[in-house]
Design a protein around this motif. Structure first.
Motif, PDB file in Angstrom:
ATOM      1  N   UNK A  79       0.805  -1.268  -0.123  1.00 21.03           N
ATOM      2  CA  UNK A  79       0.108   0.274  -0.038  1.00 21.03           C
ATOM      3  C   UNK A  79       0.819   1.429  -0.272  1.00 21.03           C
ATOM      4  N   UNK A  80       1.892   1.473   0.343  1.00 21.78           N
ATOM      5  CA  UNK A  80       2.883   2.273   1.065  1.00 21.78           C
ATOM      6  C   UNK A  80       3.747   2.519  -0.640  1.00 21.78           C
ATOM      7  N   UNK A  81       3.635   1.881  -1.409  1.00 26.68           N
ATOM      8  CA  UNK A  81       4.581   2.013  -1.893  1.00 26.68           C
ATOM      9  C   UNK A  81       3.669   1.736  -3.398  1.00 26.68           C
ATOM     10  N   UNK A  82       2.567   1.979  -3.568  1.00 27.77           N
ATOM     11  CA  UNK A  82       1.630   2.052  -4.541  1.00 27.77           C
ATOM     12  C   UNK A  82       0.711   3.521  -4.405  1.00 27.77           C
ATOM     13  N   UNK A  83       0.736   4.332  -2.658  1.00 15.81           N
ATOM     14  CA  UNK A  83       1.095   5.004  -2.817  1.00 15.81           C
ATOM     15  C   UNK A  83       2.041   6.768  -3.210  1.00 15.81           C
ATOM     16  N   UNK A  99      -4.912 -14.603  -5.785  1.00 14.59           N
ATOM     17  CA  UNK A  99      -3.964 -15.764  -4.966  1.00 14.59           C
ATOM     18  C   UNK A  99      -5.075 -16.259  -3.916  1.00 14.59           C
ATOM     19  N   UNK A 100      -4.769 -17.197  -3.445  1.00 14.94           N
ATOM     20  CA  UNK A 100      -4.923 -17.694  -2.816  1.00 14.94           C
ATOM     21  C   UNK A 100      -3.644 -18.706  -1.620  1.00 14.94           C
ATOM     22  N   UNK A 101      -3.169 -17.352  -0.691  1.00 16.55           N
ATOM     23  CA  UNK A 101      -2.102 -17.850   0.764  1.00 16.55           C
ATOM     24  C   UNK A 101      -2.758 -17.399   1.373  1.00 16.55           C
ATOM     25  N   UNK A 102      -1.488 -17.357   2.428  1.00 17.27           N
ATOM     26  CA  UNK A 102      -1.743 -18.004   3.637  1.00 17.27           C
ATOM     27  C   UNK A 102      -2.462 -15.976   3.958  1.00 17.27           C
ATOM     28  N   UNK A 103      -3.109 -16.978   5.986  1.00 17.48           N
ATOM     29  CA  UNK A 103      -3.766 -15.001   6.621  1.00 17.48           C
ATOM     30  C   UNK A 103      -3.528 -14.104   6.315  1.00 17.48           C
ATOM     31  N   UNK A 104      -1.391 -14.592   6.244  1.00 19.12           N
ATOM     32  CA  UNK A 104      -1.391 -12.965   6.034  1.00 19.12           C
ATOM     33  C   UNK A 104      -1.255 -11.902   4.231  1.00 19.12           C
ATOM     34  N   UNK A 110      -6.365  -7.399   0.326  1.00 20.31           N
ATOM     35  CA  UNK A 110      -7.840  -6.254   1.184  1.00 20.31           C
ATOM     36  C   UNK A 110      -7.567  -5.161   1.592  1.00 20.31           C
ATOM     37  N   UNK A 111      -6.344  -5.411   2.455  1.00 18.31           N
ATOM     38  CA  UNK A 111      -5.366  -3.208   2.828  1.00 18.31           C
ATOM     39  C   UNK A 111      -5.221  -3.360   0.879  1.00 18.31           C
ATOM     40  N   UNK A 112      -4.473  -3.839   0.420  1.00 20.42           N
ATOM     41  CA  UNK A 112      -5.028  -2.970  -1.409  1.00 20.42           C
ATOM     42  C   UNK A 112      -5.645  -3.208  -1.859  1.00 20.42           C
ATOM     43  N   UNK A 117      -9.905   1.206  -3.861  1.00 19.88           N
ATOM     44  CA  UNK A 117     -11.290   2.247  -3.483  1.00 19.88           C
ATOM     45  C   UNK A 117     -11.688   2.861  -3.565  1.00 19.88           C
ATOM     46  N   UNK A 118      -9.971   3.759  -2.534  1.00 18.98           N
ATOM     47  CA  UNK A 118     -10.169   4.423  -1.665  1.00 18.98           C
ATOM     48  C   UNK A 118      -9.677   6.029  -2.953  1.00 18.98           C
ATOM     49  N   UNK A 119      -8.999   5.601  -4.042  1.00 19.94           N
ATOM     50  CA  UNK A 119      -8.802   6.180  -4.902  1.00 19.94           C
ATOM     51  C   UNK A 119      -9.001   6.015  -6.026  1.00 19.94           C
ATOM     52  N   UNK A 120      -9.750   5.484  -5.863  1.00 21.36           N
ATOM     53  CA  UNK A 120     -11.531   5.058  -7.555  1.00 21.36           C
ATOM     54  C   UNK A 120     -10.148   5.321  -8.254  1.00 21.36           C
ATOM     55  N   UNK A 121      -9.378   3.477  -7.808  1.00 24.63           N
ATOM     56  CA  UNK A 121      -8.446   2.396  -8.757  1.00 24.63           C
ATOM     57  C   UNK A 121      -9.165   1.231  -9.825  1.00 24.63           C
ATOM     58  N   UNK A 122      -9.478   1.242 -10.514  1.00 23.19           N
ATOM     59  CA  UNK A 122      -9.982   0.093 -10.602  1.00 23.19           C
ATOM     60  C   UNK A 122      -9.024  -0.867 -10.534  1.00 23.19           C
ATOM     61  N   UNK A 123      -9.896  -1.653  -9.787  1.00 20.09           N
ATOM     62  CA  UNK A 123      -9.338  -3.544 -10.054  1.00 20.09           C
ATOM     63  C   UNK A 123      -9.486  -5.069 -10.875  1.00 20.09           C
TER      64      UNK A 123
END
Length: 491
Positions: A79-83, A99-104, A110-112, A117-123
């Motif tokens: 998130x910091x890098x994308x910001x 990605x079906x990874x571990x909980x981390x 989810x954070x990314x 969504x906050x920055x109106x970036x389409x995923x």
């Protein structure tokens, strides 16, 4: 405005949806991989995995450069890098693979996506396995899987519209951000060239003996596909490998056996996708307390360090520590020995084993560990007899002596049970704290007693409905047995 292709476990160019669809838009694309120090501090990650990933990323960068694209590698929180990127080059779209990874990694994603969504970036998130998000009726999984696998592969663009005109940050791959020193000197190397040569040699030669050797820790080296790390990190497309294998003109038994295991790859990953607690809690809620409060740290250390006193178990663990890989049956035996004979809580043994595997795939690993540890409530209890397993797959003790040289002086007739050899040098190899037969008997008694008191049949039916394969439904109580029959061997 720019588009970003965020690489996670997908280091290839062909059949790569984020790459393919990013080039359908006019904006230039930034190809990004982020080294995340917090991830590499986890118990289930290791230097051997990072080394394979680094090799694969460098290979990817070379291929991307031939298309006119360049890779940006950064270190830190995604998130910091994308910001920081967004501040200088506003991001319009983010393309990535599911990605079906571990909980981390689940929380990271989810954070990314929340930031997007906050920055109106389409995923735009694409599948690279037959794994389906959201509420899923398991009865429909097979049909959905077949539809995805049979769909057209995505071609490699002839040229890419890249934001950068040079690779940036590749030197960061030279520095491992974790603390462990779990390096595998005999590990497979990453990269598309190694992946393609492994795939080609398997299809041309090794697959002809596939089913004859995948259960043996010795024969599996040359009989199994050895594709698992390349599929694990997306160096090869699972869908492409299945389609290529389907076209092979070879013995039907070996081809069908291999294809079945590729389908099971996604079957197990779907389990973790549908229930993230597979990593941390017994999937059968009645079995959460099966081994709680009885963890023997000394037994755990002996198991981790391949010093259990059971030669075949120790040889398998030493091979794994040295190579970062061992065949599936022996992985299952290592888990079962820890869970039953040593009565260790699977959550701790699962994390350690994950770190030893170069091909660590959480969606396969955690459901399999729970299955082999008897915490699903719907599978037979696989109490492997390590002596019988050794005598079957290493009758002359050649494998044992290769990895446990302390037993080089022990005759063949005693090499699997050195505690019976009168001249054993006990100063260099100890006998097990509890002999395998006695430990297995004790485990069966514990399980039987626990089931009588704690197991809820309605919970068993819930697990069957949510996770069980629809090819062979069973609602019977799991059976106790010494497991000597061939198991499903993934890759």
């Amino acid at each position: 405005m720019i588009n970003v292709v965020w690489l996670k476990r997908d280091f290839r160019l062909n059949d790569h949806a984020p790459l393919y669809y990013s080039q359908k838009h006019p904006e230039p694309t930034l190809f990004l991989y982020v080294i995340e120090p917090s991830y590499w501090q986890l118990e289930d990650t290791s230097a051997r995995q990072f080394t394979f990933i680094s090799e694969s990323i460098r290979s990817y960068a070379k291929g991307l450069e031939k298309l006119g694209g360049f890779l940006c590698v950064r270190r830190g929180d995604v998130v910091d890098v994308l910001s920081k990127i967004h501040h200088k080059y506003p991001i319009r779209r983010l393309f990535c693979h599911q990605e079906t990874g571990n909980n981390w990694t689940f929380k990271r994603d989810k954070a990314v996506f929340s930031w997007c969504r906050e920055k109106n970036v389409q995923v735009f998130e694409s599948k690279q396995q037959a794994v389906f998000r959201g509420k899923l009726n398991r009865d429909h999984w097979q049909a959905l899987t077949s539809e995805w696998i049979e769909s057209d592969l995505l071609s490699v663009p002839s040229k890419v519209n890249s934001l950068l005109n040079f690779h940036s940050g590749l030197h960061l791959l030279e520095s491992y951000p974790g603390n462990d020193v779990l390096i595998a000197k005999g590990a497979q190397q990453g990269g598309i060239n190694k992946a393609n040569s492994t795939l080609q040699s398997f299809f041309e030669q090794r697959i002809k003996n596939y089913l004859f050797g995948i259960s043996s820790p010795v024969k599996s080296i040359t009989c199994s596909s050895r594709l698992s790390p390349y599929l694990c990190y997306g160096v090869l497309s699972l869908r492409a490998v299945i389609q290529q294998a389907s076209e092979l003109q070879i013995d039907r038994r070996h081809k069908s056996g291999f294809l079945a295991r590729l389908y099971w790859h996604s079957h197990f990953m779907q389990k973790l996708e549908s229930d993230t607690s597979y990593e941390t809690h017994a999937v059968h809620r009645s079995l959460v307390g099966l081994r709680k409060g009885e963890f023997d740290h000394q037994n755990f250390e002996r198991w981790k360090n391949a010093q259990t006193g059971v030669p075949f178990v120790d040889a398998c663990m030493r091979m794994l520590l040295q190579c970062g890989w061992i065949n599936f049956r022996m992985r299952a035996m290592l888990v079962a020995y820890a869970s039953y004979h040593l009565w260790l809580d699977w959550t701790k043994t699962a994390a350690f084993l994950a770190s030893t595997f170069v091909d660590y795939e959480p969606g396969i690993h955690y459901p399999q560990v729970q299955m082999q540890s008897g915490t699903t409530g719907i599978n037979p209890f696989r109490i492997y007899n390590p002596v019988t397993q050794g005598q079957r797959f290493d009758p002359k003790g050649e494998f044992i002596r290769r990895y446990v040289p302390e037993l080089s002086h022990v005759p063949d007739c005693f090499v699997h049970t050195p505690w019976l050899y009168p001249s054993l040098k006990t100063d260099c190899y100890d006998k097990p704290a509890l002999l395998p037969d006695d430990a297995a008997r004790q485990a069966k008694q514990r399980i039987t007693q626990y089931y009588k008191i704690h197991v809820n049949q309605s919970e068993t039916h819930r697990v069957i409905k949510k996770h069980a394969s629809r090819r062979n439904r069973q609602s019977k109580k799991p059976k106790l047995s010494n497991h000597n029959n061939d198991q499903l061997s993934l890759f």
